[in-house]
Design an enzyme around this catalytic site. Structure first.
Site, PDB file in Angstrom:
ATOM      1  N   VAL A  81       0.859  -1.186   0.000  1.00  0.00           N
ATOM      2  CA  VAL A  81       0.000   0.000   0.000  1.00  0.00           C
ATOM      3  C   VAL A  81       0.894   1.234   0.000  1.00  0.00           C
ATOM      4  O   VAL A  81       1.826   1.337   0.788  1.00  0.00           O
ATOM      5  CB  VAL A  81      -0.921   0.013   1.253  1.00  0.00           C
ATOM      6  CG1 VAL A  81      -1.718   1.312   1.316  1.00  0.00           C
ATOM      7  CG2 VAL A  81      -1.863  -1.188   1.246  1.00  0.00           C
ATOM      8  N   GLY A 126       4.367   4.123   2.991  1.00  0.00           N
ATOM      9  CA  GLY A 126       4.006   2.871   2.335  1.00  0.00           C
ATOM     10  C   GLY A 126       4.167   1.714   3.300  1.00  0.00           C
ATOM     11  O   GLY A 126       4.772   1.866   4.361  1.00  0.00           O
ATOM     12  N   LYS A 127       3.611   0.582   2.953  1.00  0.00           N
ATOM     13  CA  LYS A 127       3.828  -0.617   3.763  1.00  0.00           C
ATOM     14  C   LYS A 127       3.473  -1.835   2.939  1.00  0.00           C
ATOM     15  O   LYS A 127       2.608  -1.770   2.061  1.00  0.00           O
ATOM     16  CB  LYS A 127       2.941  -0.588   5.010  1.00  0.00           C
ATOM     17  CG  LYS A 127       3.435  -1.488   6.107  1.00  0.00           C
ATOM     18  CD  LYS A 127       4.582  -0.828   6.846  1.00  0.00           C
ATOM     19  CE  LYS A 127       4.934  -1.508   8.126  1.00  0.00           C
ATOM     20  NZ  LYS A 127       5.623  -0.561   9.031  1.00  0.00           N
ATOM     21  N   GLY A 128       4.124  -2.945   3.243  1.00  0.00           N
ATOM     22  CA  GLY A 128       3.816  -4.184   2.562  1.00  0.00           C
ATOM     23  C   GLY A 128       3.599  -5.301   3.556  1.00  0.00           C
ATOM     24  O   GLY A 128       3.998  -5.202   4.719  1.00  0.00           O
TER      25      GLY A 128
END
Ligand code: GLU
Length: 441
Positions: A81, A126-128
């Site tokens: 995201v 952001g992040k995953g």
């Protein structure tokens, strides 16, 4: 080659988590928005301003087929995201955990936007995440999953686009695989595409301990502000991964007594104090804190959640979201809560803690040391010149102390808790950047 799915392969050992629903979990993203809204109201933001900076700009979900050691193929759900990129490329870790959902990753990306803004580094959020229990993977399976994740998301990532880093259950080795996968595809050495790498291949001095070290800089200032002596403080730490294990070690160095530590396998307490160095050795040997009560002065708690309620001066949640909730917040005894984890307190818990006059150093300030040194690593990668540990520590200390001072000042000015103050600082910066850039087309 027959492709078997996780459920049919053995009938019992489910490695993939395609069908998993976590509807029982409170929504981390809803919680994040509640935190945001309180600050947005104080700032009297317009609907137009809110709509641009609230929702994530891009959500990517993919399925990762991975060949397992027994020849079968398991498929894992994975996300990235990108929340907001007004202030710079998206920045944030990748988490491997069985409970990862898109809601959680959205919240984590959202917090990254405001975290980067609070410490004033030129990055967005952001992040995953991958929905997987890495404890069930062999090293080979773990590497194939990591590389496949990066390859699937290749178009999103880039040194000027989106730069991942470690998070829960990922580490410098995973970052090395990420960097290698990307560099091989691009036929170019591109270390700045990911941070938190091993120092041998472009990682920064001080990155592994940075999250905990940044927390220590904040905690020292918080104790000073409240007129409490840190060198005599007692501490409980929930979570013994990167942030938690360094937090315990660094605070012991400051003279604190570590009363309790915990991980997924249990919570351990000691009246005379736990030696975090010994606990780290135990984890290196057994991969878990399980069995740490073999030491005479250490006891295991029947209910690990009781660790949060120990009569200590400083409580450090360094595990996952939603740990301090409306059901246990009233029983928290620590005066100061330093959030090394992202989202450990729910908004309902925050209300209770506020009434009880607890001093909460919020995640988007308290654990920002990690991304701050990630930024310094990115800068060094782009220069091709590497700074000493001393230089990194000087910069980290200055950036964390400046951020702490600004958030504290904002909290006193508006008479709001530190979390709302941190959001006020972050939202102001993100809104300014958004408005300066304007809308394209
Ligand atoms: N995963 C860490 C965090 O939540 C570090 C992110 C980074 O270094 O980009 O802040």
């Amino acid at each position: 080659m027959p492709a078997k799915n996780a459920a049919t392969k053995s009938g019992k050992k489910v490695k993939g988590h395609l069908g998993r629903h976590s509807t029982d979990k409170p929504s981390a993203f809803d919680n994040a928005l509640k935190q945001f809204e309180r600050a947005a109201e104080i700032l009297e933001l317009t609907e137009n301003q809110i709509v641009v900076i609230k929702e994530p700009r891009r959500i990517t979900e993919v399925k990762l087929p991975v060949r397992m050691d027994d020849g079968s193929i398991d498929v894992f759900k994975a996300f990235r995201v990108q929340h907001n990129v007004a202030r710079g490329p998206a920045k944030g870790g990748v988490r491997f955990h069985p409970d990862v959902t898109v809601d959680e990753v959205k919240a984590l990306a959202f917090w990254m936007t405001y975290k980067c803004a609070v410490v004033g580094i030129p990055m967005g959020g952001g992040k995953g995440g991958v929905t997987v229990d890495p404890r069930k993977l062999s090293k080979g399976e773990f590497e194939r999953l990591s590389r496949r994740y990066f390859a699937e998301m290749m178009d999103l990532f880039g040194p000027d686009r989106d730069i991942p880093a470690p998070d829960v259950n990922t580490n410098p080795q995973v970052m090395a695989w990420f960097m290698d996968t990307y560099s091989m595809h691009h036929r170019n050495h591109l270390p700045a595409v990911v941070t938190g790498k091993p120092p041998e291949i472009g990682g920064s001095a001080g990155r592994v301990s940075a999250t905990a070290q940044g927390m220590v800089y904040c905690v020292r200032k918080a104790f000073e502000h409240l007129g409490i002596d840190l060198s005599k403080a007692s501490v409980a730490v929930q979570g013994f991964g990167n942030a938690g294990s360094y937090a315990a070690r660094l605070l012991k160095r400051d003279g604190c007594i570590i009363r309790g530590i915990s991980d997924i396998d249990g919570a351990f307490v000691s009246d005379s104090g736990i030696d975090p160095g010994l606990a780290v050795k135990h984890v290196e040997q057994y991969g878990t804190l399980k069995g740490f009560d073999k030491h005479a002065h250490v006891q295991k708690l029947d209910d690990p959640m009781k660790l949060l309620e120990l009569p200590v001066d400083l409580l450090i949640p360094a595990a996952l979201e939603n740990q301090i909730t409306k059901s246990n917040a009233r029983r928290i005894k620590a005066k100061i809560i330093a959030e090394c984890a992202n989202g450990p307190c729910t908004p309902e818990a925050d209300e209770i803690l506020e009434k009880k006059k607890k001093f909460v150093i919020p995640d988007i300030l308290c654990n920002a040391g990690g991304v701050t040194v990630s930024y310094l690593e990115w800068v060094q990668n782009r220069m091709g010149y590497y700074w000493t540990e001393e230089r990194i520590q000087d910069d980290l200390k200055r950036l964390m102390e400046d951020a702490f001072a600004r958030v504290l000042q904002t909290s006193l000015k508006y008479d709001v808790p530190m979390r709302t103050a941190a959001f006020i600082v972050g939202i102001q910066r993100v809104t300014e950047a958004s408005e300066l850039r304007g809308l394209y087309a």
